[in-house]
Write a protein that holds these residues in place. Structure first.
Motif, short mmCIF file in Angstrom:
data_model
loop_
_atom_site.label_atom_id
_atom_site.label_comp_id
_atom_site.label_asym_id
_atom_site.label_seq_id
_atom_site.Cartn_x
_atom_site.Cartn_y
_atom_site.Cartn_z
N THR A 1 28.21 25.73 47.98
CA THR A 1 28.66 26.71 46.99
C THR A 1 30.12 27.04 47.23
N VAL B 1 35.22 17.24 44.01
CA VAL B 1 34.31 18.25 44.54
C VAL B 1 32.98 18.31 43.79
N PHE B 2 31.90 18.34 44.52
CA PHE B 2 30.59 18.61 43.95
C PHE B 2 29.91 19.72 44.73
N LEU B 3 29.18 20.56 44.02
CA LEU B 3 28.46 21.67 44.66
C LEU B 3 26.96 21.38 44.63
N HIS C 1 24.50 23.61 45.66
CA HIS C 1 23.68 24.82 45.51
C HIS C 1 22.41 24.70 46.34
N LEU D 1 20.77 17.92 43.46
CA LEU D 1 22.16 18.04 43.03
C LEU D 1 23.08 17.31 44.01
N THR E 1 22.86 13.60 43.22
CA THR E 1 23.60 13.27 42.00
C THR E 1 25.10 13.22 42.28
N GLY E 2 25.57 14.21 42.99
CA GLY E 2 27.00 14.27 43.31
C GLY E 2 27.43 13.07 44.13
N LYS F 1 27.76 9.90 42.09
CA LYS F 1 29.03 9.89 41.34
C LYS F 1 30.19 9.53 42.26
N VAL G 1 30.17 7.81 45.01
CA VAL G 1 30.17 6.41 45.42
C VAL G 1 30.73 5.54 44.30
N LYS H 1 30.35 -4.08 49.01
CA LYS H 1 29.75 -3.60 47.78
C LYS H 1 29.38 -4.77 46.87
N ILE I 1 26.23 -0.88 42.81
CA ILE I 1 26.84 0.37 42.34
C ILE I 1 28.05 0.00 41.50
N PHE J 1 35.29 28.49 39.15
CA PHE J 1 35.08 27.08 39.51
C PHE J 1 33.61 26.70 39.46
N GLU J 2 32.77 27.60 39.93
CA GLU J 2 31.33 27.29 39.88
C GLU J 2 30.89 27.04 38.44
N GLU K 1 32.39 23.60 37.38
CA GLU K 1 31.75 22.46 38.05
C GLU K 1 30.38 22.18 37.45
N MET L 1 29.38 18.77 35.64
CA MET L 1 28.28 18.00 36.24
C MET L 1 27.25 17.68 35.16
N LYS M 1 33.45 14.48 36.49
CA LYS M 1 33.81 14.84 37.86
C LYS M 1 34.99 15.80 37.89
N SER M 2 35.04 16.63 38.93
CA SER M 2 36.10 17.64 39.06
C SER M 2 37.08 17.25 40.16
N LEU M 3 38.30 17.05 39.77
CA LEU M 3 39.37 16.79 40.74
C LEU M 3 40.15 18.08 40.89
N VAL M 4 40.13 18.65 42.09
CA VAL M 4 40.64 20.01 42.25
C VAL M 4 41.94 20.08 43.03
#
Lengths: 333, 333
Positions: free
Chosen positions: A71, A97-99, A101, A106, A109-110, A113, A115, B4, B49, B81-82, B85, B89, B94-97
DNA sequence: CTGAAAGCGCTTACAG
DNA sequence: CTGAAAGCGCTTACAG
């Protein structure tokens, strides 16, 4: 309607080959100074911006590091992220960034993405669900692709990767012992969803002096009545709170009911944010050094990427710091 | 040493062309069901992948949205941000921060990186330095590349882009007026580095009843002595704090000095985090809806990308919400 | 010092 | 239904 300028366009406008343009822009020593300047001037003029997707396709790396945190609302993790982001920025890398929670799904899944994006490395504080279920295939997958992983604060023993932790357990023991030296006889631990390892330090300390441990569970709301009773009965004179949030909640409750901190009850907590610092009384705390952890995680990741680390996994244990402020009584010597 | 898996390898092992493999994996109706299944099974077996860098190179988009925020340590922005994101998602993006730390330079560097990465859109809360200096070339640059921008909470009037804001000014006015109705006669505004626009609401409200405005500047530490004096002289009975952090600092100070909230002083603040909620007394606040703002920013960005929005800039003004809890007196009717 | 050519891993008209 | 070919924008041996 302006499209992004490409090497091809620059090549045309300058009557030079694409190869030459590319080399000039990359300061290749092969190219004459005059040409380099000419090319750069033209590139600037045309607002040329290199296409990383293309560059990365050739290079096989992305200049991107994946960050998976439970989080951002917890100040520990937002501080950790600030440390990571700054260290990455300094090295010219990007943070994806992936959260999670705290959810395994989740997190999976993140990571998937991440990879697909060809990240060069991963920094992760695994979700509780991941830790408890020991489902780590989404992570071992990275290992087999030679994408290095560094865990931050939370360790995953099932996987062979580098890890950053702190000596919080030891410091919890010392902090408790300090509280006892300052005169506290009845210290309880206020425990939330986090802080499982933190309990250990508390238990250890009380055990070593032959005292009974008392743990009060705390989830978004704590048993006020019970606490008030203890306060009135004077059967409590110290609290170790699993988080700053929790500490502030308890302290405001104590003050509001007319008791004094630390005269009636000492309070110590974890993490060190400005809010605990500016509270009255200023909150004593064990600083878990999230920013430093983030920094060190990045450092370790790059050392690993660059082959500077011996094979096998490395654990860096950072010193956490007991910050004595006004919410705990001074130690009597 | 596993590399890969690529389409080429799958193609070899299945004796099918790369085109067929690609189409099968993308569920193209051109390909027979039998082949699709065979290909998918093999892909799974080989841990295939897809390489997004390659895909994006063709597609010209990256499935990535750039996020530039001043900091993550401020709960408003971590909540925003939450929201961002989660919305991203959900859409498979995707989030590039990048964090600007209120610096124009850092913001520029981040944006530069973002452009090189071929982001499909940008969500930004501009740095104070950017807003004050009105230097926005790094942002107009995006416009000319047809990368849509949405500003969150902080608006940049110099640039034509969509924006998300709240009606906080109006709500501040109402909140002040409510405090007056509840009996407060001397309300001061506790102002920090943020909250310039918030002052306006406060001033507006006091002006409308012909009262003098009193603003106390607050930077990491506020003038305690001055406040204590006012408390003792009873020349203050209401505080509007520019942030929750600030409110908690002041409230703990007030409680610590033996005054009561809200009997002696009412306190209201901005933002609505669990910490204000669990404080004693529970903090009344103006909820700026950071998560909703983040969500709406994403929604708007995609509407813009998909051409669903009319040309010209759009401002979405979200309703902020006054949450009346125990740190302010009830309104006398 | 400059350029032609191959190739990174994929998608997508086009042909068969 | 399957495949050959071109191409996304770049880099980098290799040749000249």
């Amino acid at each position: 309607m302006q499209r992004k300028t490409t090497l091809k366009e620059l090549s045309k406008s300058l009557n030079l080959s694409i190869s030459t343009i590319s080399k000039a822009l990359n300061n290749s020593p092969e190219i004459s100074k005059a040409t380099v300047e000419k090319v750069k001037r033209s590139a600037a003029l045309h607002n040329y911006i290199p296409n990383f997707a293309a560059r990365n396709l050739k290079a096989g790396n992305s200049g991107t590091i994946g960050i998976v945190l439970p989080t951002m609302s917890n100040p520990f993790f937002s501080s950790a992220f600030e440390g990571i982001e700054a260290a990455l920025m300094k090295r010219g890398y990007k943070s994806l960034v992936f959260l999670s929670h705290e959810s395994l799904d989740l997190e999976r899944t993140g990571i998937q993405k991440l990879v697909e994006t060809q990240i060069d490395g991963l920094i992760i504080s695994p979700a509780h669900e991941t830790i408890n279920s020991k489902s780590i295939q989404h992570l071992t997958q990275l290992k087999s692709l030679h994408i290095p992983i560094v865990t931050l604060d939370r360790t995953l023993h099932e996987i062979a990767c580098d890890s950053i932790t702190t000596d919080e357990e030891l410091k919890a023991e010392i902090a408790i012992s300090n509280m006892q030296k300052s005169g506290c006889k009845n210290i309880i631990f206020l425990s939330g969803t986090i802080g499982a390892t933190r309990k250990t330090g508390y238990k250890q300390a009380l055990k070593s002096v032959g005292q009974v441990t008392r743990i009060m569970e705390y989830h978004s709301d704590f048993p006020k009545d019970e606490l008030l009773e203890m306060l009135l009965a004077k059967s409590i004179d110290g609290i170790m709170a699993c988080s700053e949030h929790c500490a502030i909640q308890v302290m405001s409750f104590i003050l509001q009911n007319g008791f004094s901190i630390p005269q009636d009850v000492s309070v110590i907590s974890y993490h060190n944010s400005s809010i605990g610092q500016s509270f009255w009384p200023a909150l004593s705390t064990i600083d878990l050094k999230p920013e430093e952890q983030g920094n060190l995680a990045v450092q370790t990741l790059f050392d690993r990427i660059n082959g500077l680390l011996p094979s096998g996994k490395i654990n860096y244990q950072l010193d956490s710091e007991i910050i004595q402020r006004s919410s705990t009584k001074p130690i009597r010597s």
